[in-house]
Design an enzyme around this catalytic site. Structure first.
Site, PDB file in Angstrom:
ATOM      1  N   THR A   1       0.851  -1.195   0.000  1.00 27.27           N
ATOM      2  CA  THR A   1       0.000   0.000   0.000  1.00 27.27           C
ATOM      3  C   THR A   1       0.883   1.240   0.000  1.00 27.27           C
ATOM      4  O   THR A   1       1.951   1.253   0.606  1.00 27.27           O
ATOM      5  CB  THR A   1      -0.938   0.009   1.226  1.00 27.27           C
TER       6      THR A   1
ATOM      7  N   HIS B   1       2.581 -11.799  14.035  1.00 23.48           N
ATOM      8  CA  HIS B   1       3.665 -12.353  14.858  1.00 23.48           C
ATOM      9  C   HIS B   1       3.456 -13.839  15.177  1.00 23.48           C
ATOM     10  O   HIS B   1       4.375 -14.518  15.641  1.00 23.48           O
ATOM     11  CB  HIS B   1       3.770 -11.559  16.162  1.00 23.48           C
TER      12      HIS B   1
END
Length: 419
Positions: free
Chosen positions: A329, A381
């Site tokens: 993006t 994560h």
């Protein structure tokens, strides 16, 4: 009488409902075969419904309604045939008698309407500077205010920003406290649901770095004209970032993977389908560049251009939106200096590009002004460790600061010497 029912078609396996955004014709219109009748919004894109046969259309569903797949939208009465196209030439003799009187009539109409009205360019300047048009004398056709008239008014001091501000204060809307409500589009609802899902269902974290864009900018400046002449498309930044990301994804496969916590499975991809965030009038969409790792720079740029135009015009298909293993993006086009992009599930990472800004940096013990860009990598994560995320972003930074590595994914000299 043969009546054909036009129903919501099966668009994709995951789509069970659509929103009837708008009809593209009026109720009772007679249409040709394959003429677009309405626009439907899905969770991913907009789709048009085309007439299966020619005939008279009768609406059944209402605009804004949520319809299940197979629901009736309208009917077509095929016994009513469209007007034959041969009737069109009948209108051609009419301009002849108009030519005698048209100049006089049209000139008067133009004068009465154009006087005091601004051209598009002039209107933009007037709006941006909050000017009062009553103090600007128009010199265009019929008294229309042109851009030159606005600039002249500035130079002569006929209008000031203060005058414009006073004009706004005098308006009744200046201190109004009105409110309005609008129904969320299906795309906006989907975006909001997916963003909340991404925040609540992932262990999202963001790591940052910065890249010196001078090497890439120098390369673009040197070759952009020849590149466009050869390939018919501009050499933009997206192809450099896409190439760098693809090389880094092959080095760090977990960044390019999906996680399925319910089945305790991780799906690795040996290809790079890069989703690029595109801002459209209807909201943010994320079309996909398939097998970007196998594409050349010009092929990437052509695909980016195609998807961007399709997104702007509302022509993206379901196939353009499905899949994607990693997202990019670019908030820099809107002036963003730094941000934390949000994940696009089921993807595990997204790269955020930002505004290029000249800043003082230390280069071999000396302070130099360089065009710098902050990079942000948001990642899940649960599947990507800190070491991998940081190393991935450093690899992207390294290839952008050394564009020759984009050719083979490593330093050509190291490859030559077998290092």
């Amino acid at each position: 009488m043969a009546i054909i029912e036009m129903k919501v078609p099966e668009l994709a396996e995951s789509i069970t409902e659509v929103t009837l955004a708008q009809f593209l014709i009026s109720d009772g219109d007679v249409v040709e075969m394959d003429q677009p009748i309405c626009e439907m919004e899905t969770d991913k894109a907009s789709q048009e419904l085309f007439a299966e046969k020619a005939g008279k259309v009768t609406f059944v569903a209402e605009e804004g309604a949520d319809l299940a797949v197979g629901a009736l939208i309208c009917t077509i009465d095929t016994s009513v045939a469209p007007a034959p196209k041969t009737e069109a030439p009948v209108a051609t003799p009419k301009p002849a008698p108009r030519e005698k009187s048209a100049p006089v009539v049209e000139a008067k109409k133009e004068e009465s309407y154009a006087k005091g009205h601004a051209s598009p360019a002039a209107s933009k300047m007037i709006t941006e500077n909050n000017l009062d048009t009553s103090s600007i004398q128009g010199s265009g056709p019929g008294g229309r205010i042109t851009k030159a008239d606005v600039l002249k008014a500035f130079a002569e001091g006929n209008v000031t920003i203060q005058q414009g501000a006073e004009a706004i204060v005098r308006q009744s809307k200046a201190f109004a406290r009105t409110e309005s409500e609008a129904k969320m589009s299906r795309l906006r609802r989907t975006i909001s649901e997916r963003l909340v899902f991404a925040k609540n269902s992932t262990a999202m974290l963001t790591t940052f770095n910065e890249v010196d864009m001078k090497p890439v900018m120098d390369l673009r400046r040197k070759h952009k004209e020849k590149f466009k002449e050869t390939h018919g498309v501009n050499l933009g930044f997206m192809s450099f970032f896409t190439k760098a990301v693809c090389h880094a994804l092959q080095e760090f496969p977990s960044v390019n993977a999906y996680i399925n916590p319910e089945k305790s499975l991780i799906t690795y991809h040996d290809y790079c389908d890069i989703s690029i965030a595109v801002s459209t009038p209807k909201g943010l969409v994320v079309p996909v560049i398939r097998n970007a790792e196998s594409l050349s720079m010009w092929e990437i740029e052509k695909e980016v251009k195609r998807l961007a135009i399709a997104g702007r015009d509302g022509k993206l298909s379901i196939g353009d939106m499905e899949g994607g293993t990693f997202s990019i993006t670019n908030g820099g086009v809107f002036g963003s200096l730094m941000s934390t992009p949000i994940l696009n599930p089921p993807q595990s990472a997204i790269l955020g590009m930002h505004k290029i800004e000249e800043r003082p940096v230390a280069i071999e013990g000396k302070v130099e002004i360089r065009p710098m860009m902050y990079l942000a990598l948001s990642y899940d994560h649960r599947i990507i460790d800190g070491k991998e995320s940081v190393s991935f972003l450093v690899a992207v930074k390294d290839m952008l600061e050394n564009p020759e590595k984009l050719l083979l994914g490593t330093d050509p000299v190291d490859l030559l010497l077998g290092m």
